[in-house]
Write a protein that holds these residues in place. Structure first.
Motif, PDB file in Angstrom:
ATOM      1  N   ILE A 191      42.739  23.544 -35.131  1.00  0.00           N
ATOM      2  CA  ILE A 191      43.147  24.911 -35.485  1.00  0.00           C
ATOM      3  C   ILE A 191      42.055  25.626 -36.299  1.00  0.00           C
ATOM      4  O   ILE A 191      41.877  26.836 -36.196  1.00  0.00           O
ATOM      5  CB  ILE A 191      44.514  24.895 -36.221  1.00  0.00           C
ATOM      6  CG1 ILE A 191      45.137  26.285 -36.196  1.00  0.00           C
ATOM      7  CG2 ILE A 191      44.400  24.355 -37.631  1.00  0.00           C
ATOM      8  CD1 ILE A 191      46.610  26.299 -36.530  1.00  0.00           C
ATOM      9  N   MET A 192      41.284  24.830 -37.067  1.00  0.00           N
ATOM     10  CA  MET A 192      40.218  25.434 -37.879  1.00  0.00           C
ATOM     11  C   MET A 192      39.062  25.961 -37.025  1.00  0.00           C
ATOM     12  O   MET A 192      38.230  26.715 -37.497  1.00  0.00           O
ATOM     13  CB  MET A 192      39.660  24.390 -38.855  1.00  0.00           C
ATOM     14  CG  MET A 192      40.699  23.844 -39.800  1.00  0.00           C
ATOM     15  SD  MET A 192      41.000  24.918 -41.188  1.00  0.00           S
ATOM     16  CE  MET A 192      39.555  24.565 -42.165  1.00  0.00           C
ATOM     17  N   SER A 193      39.045  25.513 -35.754  1.00  0.00           N
ATOM     18  CA  SER A 193      37.937  25.946 -34.896  1.00  0.00           C
ATOM     19  C   SER A 193      38.250  27.265 -34.190  1.00  0.00           C
ATOM     20  O   SER A 193      37.387  27.832 -33.526  1.00  0.00           O
ATOM     21  CB  SER A 193      37.648  24.879 -33.836  1.00  0.00           C
ATOM     22  OG  SER A 193      38.662  24.908 -32.846  1.00  0.00           O
ATOM     23  N   LEU A 194      39.489  27.721 -34.327  1.00  0.00           N
ATOM     24  CA  LEU A 194      39.848  28.934 -33.582  1.00  0.00           C
ATOM     25  C   LEU A 194      39.193  30.152 -34.230  1.00  0.00           C
ATOM     26  O   LEU A 194      39.297  30.350 -35.438  1.00  0.00           O
ATOM     27  CB  LEU A 194      41.372  29.103 -33.532  1.00  0.00           C
ATOM     28  CG  LEU A 194      42.085  28.010 -32.736  1.00  0.00           C
ATOM     29  CD1 LEU A 194      43.587  28.186 -32.796  1.00  0.00           C
ATOM     30  CD2 LEU A 194      41.614  28.004 -31.280  1.00  0.00           C
ATOM     31  N   PRO A 195      38.534  30.965 -33.422  1.00  0.00           N
ATOM     32  CA  PRO A 195      37.720  32.046 -33.999  1.00  0.00           C
ATOM     33  C   PRO A 195      38.498  33.352 -34.201  1.00  0.00           C
ATOM     34  O   PRO A 195      39.573  33.547 -33.641  1.00  0.00           O
ATOM     35  CB  PRO A 195      36.653  32.256 -32.918  1.00  0.00           C
ATOM     36  CG  PRO A 195      37.356  31.915 -31.638  1.00  0.00           C
ATOM     37  CD  PRO A 195      38.369  30.850 -31.972  1.00  0.00           C
ATOM     38  N   LYS A 196      37.950  34.221 -34.973  1.00  0.00           N
ATOM     39  CA  LYS A 196      38.286  35.651 -35.040  1.00  0.00           C
ATOM     40  C   LYS A 196      39.767  35.947 -35.304  1.00  0.00           C
ATOM     41  O   LYS A 196      40.315  36.900 -34.775  1.00  0.00           O
ATOM     42  CB  LYS A 196      37.849  36.326 -33.734  1.00  0.00           C
ATOM     43  CG  LYS A 196      36.340  36.316 -33.516  1.00  0.00           C
ATOM     44  CD  LYS A 196      35.948  37.057 -32.242  1.00  0.00           C
ATOM     45  CE  LYS A 196      36.070  36.168 -31.018  1.00  0.00           C
ATOM     46  NZ  LYS A 196      35.516  36.725 -29.800  1.00  0.00           N
ATOM     47  N   SER A 197      40.439  35.109 -36.063  1.00  0.00           N
ATOM     48  CA  SER A 197      41.866  35.327 -36.390  1.00  0.00           C
ATOM     49  C   SER A 197      42.723  35.532 -35.151  1.00  0.00           C
ATOM     50  O   SER A 197      43.708  36.279 -35.170  1.00  0.00           O
ATOM     51  CB  SER A 197      42.032  36.553 -37.303  1.00  0.00           C
ATOM     52  OG  SER A 197      41.293  36.402 -38.470  1.00  0.00           O
ATOM     53  N   ILE A 198      42.350  34.880 -34.062  1.00  0.00           N
ATOM     54  CA  ILE A 198      43.141  35.074 -32.842  1.00  0.00           C
ATOM     55  C   ILE A 198      44.486  34.365 -32.957  1.00  0.00           C
ATOM     56  O   ILE A 198      44.660  33.442 -33.762  1.00  0.00           O
ATOM     57  CB  ILE A 198      42.395  34.572 -31.598  1.00  0.00           C
ATOM     58  CG1 ILE A 198      42.177  33.057 -31.696  1.00  0.00           C
ATOM     59  CG2 ILE A 198      41.109  35.326 -31.365  1.00  0.00           C
ATOM     60  CD1 ILE A 198      41.925  32.425 -30.356  1.00  0.00           C
ATOM     61  N   LYS A 199      45.412  34.806 -32.127  1.00  0.00           N
ATOM     62  CA  LYS A 199      46.709  34.137 -32.026  1.00  0.00           C
ATOM     63  C   LYS A 199      46.759  33.469 -30.656  1.00  0.00           C
ATOM     64  O   LYS A 199      46.385  34.084 -29.658  1.00  0.00           O
ATOM     65  CB  LYS A 199      47.841  35.153 -32.162  1.00  0.00           C
ATOM     66  CG  LYS A 199      47.866  35.808 -33.530  1.00  0.00           C
ATOM     67  CD  LYS A 199      48.830  36.961 -33.600  1.00  0.00           C
ATOM     68  CE  LYS A 199      48.248  38.250 -33.088  1.00  0.00           C
ATOM     69  NZ  LYS A 199      47.128  38.813 -33.870  1.00  0.00           N
ATOM     70  N   ILE A 200      47.195  32.229 -30.643  1.00  0.00           N
ATOM     71  CA  ILE A 200      47.209  31.506 -29.368  1.00  0.00           C
ATOM     72  C   ILE A 200      48.546  30.810 -29.202  1.00  0.00           C
ATOM     73  O   ILE A 200      49.111  30.306 -30.181  1.00  0.00           O
ATOM     74  CB  ILE A 200      46.041  30.492 -29.314  1.00  0.00           C
ATOM     75  CG1 ILE A 200      45.962  29.820 -27.955  1.00  0.00           C
ATOM     76  CG2 ILE A 200      46.108  29.462 -30.414  1.00  0.00           C
ATOM     77  CD1 ILE A 200      44.644  29.085 -27.726  1.00  0.00           C
ATOM     78  N   GLY A 201      49.098  30.840 -28.003  1.00  0.00           N
ATOM     79  CA  GLY A 201      50.389  30.191 -27.807  1.00  0.00           C
ATOM     80  C   GLY A 201      50.652  29.875 -26.350  1.00  0.00           C
ATOM     81  O   GLY A 201      49.993  30.398 -25.459  1.00  0.00           O
ATOM     82  N   TYR A 202      51.607  28.982 -26.161  1.00  0.00           N
ATOM     83  CA  TYR A 202      52.049  28.591 -24.816  1.00  0.00           C
ATOM     84  C   TYR A 202      53.305  29.400 -24.508  1.00  0.00           C
ATOM     85  O   TYR A 202      54.356  29.192 -25.123  1.00  0.00           O
ATOM     86  CB  TYR A 202      52.324  27.084 -24.807  1.00  0.00           C
ATOM     87  CG  TYR A 202      53.035  26.563 -23.586  1.00  0.00           C
ATOM     88  CD1 TYR A 202      52.920  27.196 -22.345  1.00  0.00           C
ATOM     89  CD2 TYR A 202      53.825  25.414 -23.651  1.00  0.00           C
ATOM     90  CE1 TYR A 202      53.566  26.713 -21.223  1.00  0.00           C
ATOM     91  CE2 TYR A 202      54.473  24.915 -22.539  1.00  0.00           C
ATOM     92  CZ  TYR A 202      54.347  25.569 -21.326  1.00  0.00           C
ATOM     93  OH  TYR A 202      54.997  25.089 -20.229  1.00  0.00           O
ATOM     94  N   ALA A 203      53.184  30.321 -23.576  1.00  0.00           N
ATOM     95  CA  ALA A 203      54.299  31.214 -23.252  1.00  0.00           C
ATOM     96  C   ALA A 203      55.124  30.631 -22.115  1.00  0.00           C
ATOM     97  O   ALA A 203      54.589  30.289 -21.068  1.00  0.00           O
ATOM     98  CB  ALA A 203      53.751  32.573 -22.829  1.00  0.00           C
ATOM     99  N   THR A 204      56.411  30.501 -22.329  1.00  0.00           N
ATOM    100  CA  THR A 204      57.322  30.022 -21.292  1.00  0.00           C
ATOM    101  C   THR A 204      58.471  31.005 -21.201  1.00  0.00           C
ATOM    102  O   THR A 204      59.152  31.241 -22.192  1.00  0.00           O
ATOM    103  CB  THR A 204      57.883  28.634 -21.651  1.00  0.00           C
ATOM    104  OG1 THR A 204      56.785  27.786 -21.927  1.00  0.00           O
ATOM    105  CG2 THR A 204      58.665  28.043 -20.531  1.00  0.00           C
ATOM    106  N   PHE A 205      58.679  31.544 -20.031  1.00  0.00           N
ATOM    107  CA  PHE A 205      59.685  32.605 -19.926  1.00  0.00           C
ATOM    108  C   PHE A 205      61.071  32.117 -20.335  1.00  0.00           C
ATOM    109  O   PHE A 205      61.867  32.878 -20.865  1.00  0.00           O
ATOM    110  CB  PHE A 205      59.695  33.200 -18.501  1.00  0.00           C
ATOM    111  CG  PHE A 205      60.443  32.359 -17.524  1.00  0.00           C
ATOM    112  CD1 PHE A 205      59.847  31.276 -16.924  1.00  0.00           C
ATOM    113  CD2 PHE A 205      61.765  32.632 -17.229  1.00  0.00           C
ATOM    114  CE1 PHE A 205      60.541  30.478 -16.042  1.00  0.00           C
ATOM    115  CE2 PHE A 205      62.478  31.854 -16.347  1.00  0.00           C
ATOM    116  CZ  PHE A 205      61.863  30.759 -15.756  1.00  0.00           C
ATOM    117  N   LEU A 206      61.343  30.803 -20.131  1.00  0.00           N
ATOM    118  CA  LEU A 206      62.679  30.289 -20.463  1.00  0.00           C
ATOM    119  C   LEU A 206      62.982  30.397 -21.957  1.00  0.00           C
ATOM    120  O   LEU A 206      64.137  30.482 -22.361  1.00  0.00           O
ATOM    121  CB  LEU A 206      62.805  28.824 -20.032  1.00  0.00           C
ATOM    122  CG  LEU A 206      63.083  28.577 -18.549  1.00  0.00           C
ATOM    123  CD1 LEU A 206      62.991  27.090 -18.234  1.00  0.00           C
ATOM    124  CD2 LEU A 206      64.444  29.129 -18.142  1.00  0.00           C
TER     125      LEU A 206
END
Ligand SMILES: NC(=O)c1ccc[n+]([C@@H]2O[C@H](COP(=O)([O-])OP(=O)(O)OC[C@H]3O[C@@H](n4cnc5c(N)ncnc54)[C@H](OP(=O)(O)O)[C@@H]3O)[C@@H](O)[C@H]2O)c1
Length: 281
Positions: A208-223
């Motif tokens: 998580i510390m390697s994620l750049p530029k204050s981005i938000k990342i997630g796994y989207a599942t419609f359910l």
């Protein structure tokens, strides 16, 4: 999804042989005791009922939505999984704002074409990625503002150029490990990474510390979003409404007899197909 299940990347707790497929459209043959509002002969559609490559299937009444007369069977069958997924991605996971730059992978696939149109309905700017020249026209006709041809994960530089080096507000990526790093590099500060394609392979462990530029990342599942029968009906009604009004165009890229399901899989795996593929019993 069906390809991934067939290859053993999901549903491994269900013993083989198993019936693939999760979505479809049909007519009610019989309703169980106590079921209200569904009568034999009524046209219904569904988005998640394992075993849907079938001529007859038992489905919980709460998983069914009535199909309005204005929507034919093929359209209804085409819009369920990919339409509900696309609307979740562009309206909930990252609610696209007018002027936003969005990057859509597999932009001429069934999901990509619907996602492109919903982003455009919300005023966004779409940069699509497709794997071959033949798919450009389809993606552009559906509304993509620019289309990049790439099958090897080398789209970032060109996409950054198209955003004057700023990067995109959101990237929608279900295309497996090859595209992951490029998608990450393409986000602008505080951008959103909507990752959605486990069956083509995940990115592996992430620091998580390697994620750049204050981005938000997630796994989207419609359910996760459409988790009640009320939401299912409301979201489906919105899609049927957009379709009936001509705001959402459904592209059926191929129809196969159910007996030729293997050919449908092979064609999709060849990456030559566009739009939705239908199996017709
Ligand atoms: N999270 C969720 O809620 C959710 C819901 C539905 C689907 N999905 C995922 O979304 C992805 C697309 O799903 P879909 O079933 O709706 O199909 P689709 O949108 O019609 O996508 C098929 C496209 O994916 C691209 N692709 C890249 N690598 C591929 C490969 N190895 N085999 C086949 N296609 C490949 C191809 O486009 P190019 O050749 O142009 O790259 C192909 O046209 C899948 O990973 C699926 O699991 C997730």
């Amino acid at each position: 999804m069906d390809i991934g299940v067939r290859q053993g990347m999901a549903w491994n707790e269900t013993p083989n042989p198993k019936i693939l497929g999760v979505e479809g459209v049909g007519r009610v043959v019989a309703a169980g005791d106590g079921v209200e509002g569904l009568a034999p002969g009524q046209r219904v559609a569904w988005v998640y009922a394992p075993g849907s490559y079938a001529e007859r299937i038992a489905i919980p009444a709460t998983s069914l939505v009535p199909v309005p007369d204005a929507i034919d069977d093929r359209t209804a069958a085409s819009v369920m999984m990919q339409g509900l997924t696309a609307s979740h991605f562009a309206t909930d996971f990252y609610p696209v704002q007018p002027g936003d730059f969005a990057f859509v992978h597999a932009a001429a696939g069934g999901l990509g074409l619907l996602l492109t149109q919903i982003i455009k309905l919300r005023g966004g700017h779409v940069i699509g990625r497709v794997s071959s020249e033949e798919k450009i026209a389809m993606s552009e006709e559906t509304g993509a503002d620019q289309v990049i041809v790439d099958a090897e994960g080398r789209f970032t530089e060109e996409a950054l150029r198209l955003t004057r080096g700023e990067g995109v507000h959101v990237v929608y990526d279900g295309s497996g490990p090859k595209t992951f790093q490029g998608s990450l590099d393409l986000l602008r500060r505080s951008g959103t990474f909507c990752w959605y394609g486990p069956v083509l392979g995940g990115p592996g462990p992430l620091d998580i510390m390697s994620l750049p530029k204050s981005i938000k990342i997630g796994y989207a599942t419609f359910l996760d979003h459409i988790h009640t029968p009320e939401l299912l009906r409301a979201r489906t009604a919105q899609l049927f409404g957009w379709t009936a009004d001509g705001k959402l165009r459904i592209r059926i890229g191929g129809e196969y007899p159910l007996a030729d399901a293997a050919k449908a899989h092979a064609d999709m795996e060849s990456r030559k197909t566009t739009g939705k593929l239908l199996l017709v019993p």
